[in-house]
Enzyme design. Structure first.
Site, mmCIF file in Angstrom:
data_model
loop_
_atom_site.group_PDB
_atom_site.id
_atom_site.type_symbol
_atom_site.label_atom_id
_atom_site.label_comp_id
_atom_site.label_asym_id
_atom_site.label_seq_id
_atom_site.Cartn_x
_atom_site.Cartn_y
_atom_site.Cartn_z
ATOM 1 C CG HIS A 206 -1.877 1.188 1.215
ATOM 2 N ND1 HIS A 206 -3.242 1.030 1.368
ATOM 3 C CD2 HIS A 206 -1.688 2.519 1.079
ATOM 4 C CE1 HIS A 206 -3.837 2.212 1.315
ATOM 5 N NE2 HIS A 206 -2.907 3.140 1.142
ATOM 6 C CG HIS B 99 -0.730 7.126 -1.104
ATOM 7 N ND1 HIS B 99 -1.934 7.220 -1.760
ATOM 8 C CD2 HIS B 99 -0.985 6.482 0.060
ATOM 9 C CE1 HIS B 99 -2.890 6.686 -1.025
ATOM 10 N NE2 HIS B 99 -2.347 6.226 0.088
ATOM 11 C CG LEU B 100 5.033 5.350 -5.759
ATOM 12 C CD1 LEU B 100 5.327 4.428 -6.943
ATOM 13 C CD2 LEU B 100 6.326 5.724 -5.048
ATOM 14 N NE ARG B 101 0.781 12.022 -2.360
ATOM 15 C CZ ARG B 101 -0.227 11.545 -1.662
ATOM 16 N NH1 ARG B 101 -1.175 10.811 -2.244
ATOM 17 N NH2 ARG B 101 -0.336 11.803 -0.375
ATOM 18 C CG ASN C 32 -4.847 8.598 -3.554
ATOM 19 O OD1 ASN C 32 -3.783 8.102 -3.905
ATOM 20 N ND2 ASN C 32 -5.003 9.182 -2.388
ATOM 21 C CE LYS D 187 -7.770 2.086 -0.808
ATOM 22 N NZ LYS D 187 -6.724 3.055 -0.492
ATOM 23 C CG HIS E 130 -9.947 4.560 3.137
ATOM 24 N ND1 HIS E 130 -8.749 5.219 3.240
ATOM 25 C CD2 HIS E 130 -10.701 4.997 4.185
ATOM 26 C CE1 HIS E 130 -8.773 6.023 4.295
ATOM 27 N NE2 HIS E 130 -9.958 5.917 4.878
ATOM 28 C CG HIS F 261 -5.031 2.325 5.719
ATOM 29 N ND1 HIS F 261 -6.378 2.296 5.966
ATOM 30 C CD2 HIS F 261 -4.890 2.998 4.553
ATOM 31 C CE1 HIS F 261 -7.005 2.940 5.006
ATOM 32 N NE2 HIS F 261 -6.130 3.362 4.131
ATOM 33 C CG LEU G 140 -7.767 10.635 7.352
ATOM 34 C CD1 LEU G 140 -8.552 11.339 6.253
ATOM 35 C CD2 LEU G 140 -8.628 10.490 8.617
ATOM 36 C CG ASP H 36 -1.759 4.888 3.955
ATOM 37 O OD1 ASP H 36 -1.781 5.308 2.774
ATOM 38 O OD2 ASP H 36 -2.560 5.277 4.824
ATOM 39 C CG HIS I 118 0.028 15.211 1.962
ATOM 40 N ND1 HIS I 118 -0.928 15.496 1.018
ATOM 41 C CD2 HIS I 118 -0.342 14.037 2.524
ATOM 42 C CE1 HIS I 118 -1.857 14.552 1.009
ATOM 43 N NE2 HIS I 118 -1.522 13.640 1.907
ATOM 44 C CB ALA J 94 -5.070 12.884 6.088
HETATM 45 C C1 NCD Z 1 -3.586 9.149 1.883
HETATM 46 C C2 NCD Z 1 -3.114 10.175 0.851
HETATM 47 O O1 NCD Z 1 -2.599 11.218 1.249
HETATM 48 O O2 NCD Z 1 -3.227 9.912 -0.350
HETATM 49 N N1 NCD Z 1 -3.624 9.774 3.173
HETATM 50 C C3 NCD Z 1 -3.579 9.152 4.376
HETATM 51 O O3 NCD Z 1 -3.716 9.810 5.403
HETATM 52 N N2 NCD Z 1 -3.386 7.860 4.489
HETATM 53 C C4 NCD Z 1 -4.886 8.588 1.471
HETATM 54 C C5 NCD Z 1 -5.293 7.356 2.235
HETATM 55 O O4 NCD Z 1 -4.700 6.291 2.078
HETATM 56 O O5 NCD Z 1 -6.233 7.439 3.039
HETATM 57 ZN ZN ZN Z 2 -3.341 5.112 1.468
#
Ligand code: NCD
Ligand code: ZN
Length: 353
Positions: free
Chosen positions: A13, A15-17, A41, A99, A136, A174, A219, A247, A251, A263
């Site tokens: 899990h 997030h690579l943006r 996302n 997802k 989620h 998560h 989150l 996760d 940011h 978050a």
């Molecule tokens: C994640 C994100 O920033 O893309 N944020 C987080 O707090 N985990 C989104 C997610 O997995 O809920």
């Molecule tokens: Zn996530």
């Protein structure tokens, strides 16, 4: 135990943006992990196989030279996702899951699903084709206390989903509560869960430790200590349906240190080291390899990695700030130390750098 080796792990899990942010964070993950399940996302979200293919190409192009890290792509489920898209996803060979973001639950979830039962034809196709649904698991009803949203989701939507679609593979992403640990334990073999390093290491006091701590806001939100203990107990038990998912959610610093902050915790920089701390806390370092390197691959039906990495007990400083394109990024433990040093024992194959 002060030194251990394990098969090269995977992150189930992540997030690579995209763009400069992707280029900034990818080396942190690729240094430690052979593969990662990449969250869809983005803005706009990755809803088609074509978009996933293009995103995958951008990730491959951003890898450091000589790096074999493999991104495992996902699609963002919407109420307009069709069974045809599910078939295309399965045939692609590079899309490994869909997802499910309840609309409004988290970052970039506004295009998510308001009524999961409108997705039933797609979910049936996924069950038939063996494509997992990554969930989620939080309700979005603002009347439900933010600390209860996972439990309420499990009692309602998650329970009904498993009843209605017994063949569907489901990963609760998560998980943060003792109720979720129990839910997975009593669930069928088609149900699994990822656990983050930050939910294993921090309870909700960390949000208010000496003041308001935006870099501990993610989150699902951190929970009370009894829940953290339940998560530790789950990893210490070695259960094969619990596996590593950071996760890690970068940011830019100014979007977290602000009036209405985003978050997400950025843990990719020292992910494996943080997990080692958690396993060490409960005397379960011998269970780390199963959690980090075997259980996820087995659940997804992918081969286990053949490379190896090593962890040595040695305090390592974590920078206060990392580069994040034109912005800065504050990693978890910024300015502090992690108790382990990651070493790659051999050129990691098939992944790693
Ligand atoms: C994640 C994100 O920033 O893309 N944020 C987080 O707090 N985990 C989104 C997610 O997995 O809920
Ligand atoms: Zn996530």
């Amino acid at each position: 135990m002060d030194y251990l080796t394990l098969a090269t792990p995977d992150d189930w899990h992540l997030h690579l943006r995209d763009g400069d942010a992707l280029a900034a964070v990818l080396p942190d993950t690729a240094r430690q992990f052979a593969r990662a399940i990449v969250m869809p996302n983005l803005k706009p979200p990755v809803t088609t196989v074509q978009a996933a293919s293009e995103y995958r190409a951008r990730i491959l192009a951003a890898r450091p030279p000589g790096c074999a890290f493999e991104p495992l792509m996902t699609l963002y489920l919407t109420e307009r996702t069709t069974p045809q898209t599910i078939s295309q996803a399965r045939e692609s060979g590079f899309v490994h899951a869909l997802k499910y973001y309840p609309a409004g639950a988290t970052t970039n979830s506004e295009f998510g699903v308001a009524d999961i039962w409108r997705c039933l034809p797609s979910l049936e196709a996924m069950a038939e084709l063996g494509l997992p649904l990554l969930v989620h698991g939080e309700v979005t009803d603002p009347a439900v206390d933010v600390f209860d949203r996972e439990r309420v989701f499990l009692e309602g939507t998650a329970t009904r989903l498993l009843e209605r679609l017994p063949a569907l593979k489901v990963v609760l992403e998560h998980i943060t509560t003792r109720e979720a640990v129990a839910f997975v334990r009593r669930g069928p073999p088609t149900l699994a869960a990822t656990i983050t390093a930050h939910h294993l290491l921090l309870n909700r006091n960390a949000l208010f430790q000496g003041g308001l701590r935006p870099h501990h806001y993610c989150l699902p939100v951190l929970k009370r200590e009894a829940h953290r203990q339940a998560l530790l107990e789950a990893i210490a038990s070695g259960g094969s349906r619990f596996f590593l998912g950071t996760d890690s959610a970068p940011h830019a610093r100014h979007t977290k240190e602000t009036d209405c902050g985003c978050a997400g915790a950025y843990t990719a920089h020292t992910a494996l080291e943080l997990y080692a701390e958690a396993f060490d806390e409960v005397g379960a370092l011998a269970r780390l390899e199963g959690f980090a390197s075997w259980h996820g691959a087995d659940f997804y039906g992918l081969p286990r990695n053949s490379g190896r990495v090593a962890l040595r007990r040695q305090a390592v400083e974590v920078p206060a700030l990392l580069d994040y394109g034109a912005d800065a990024l504050v990693p978890l433990r910024a300015g502090g130390k992690v108790a382990w040093r990651l070493e790659t024992t051999a050129p990691a194959a098939p992944g790693g750098c």
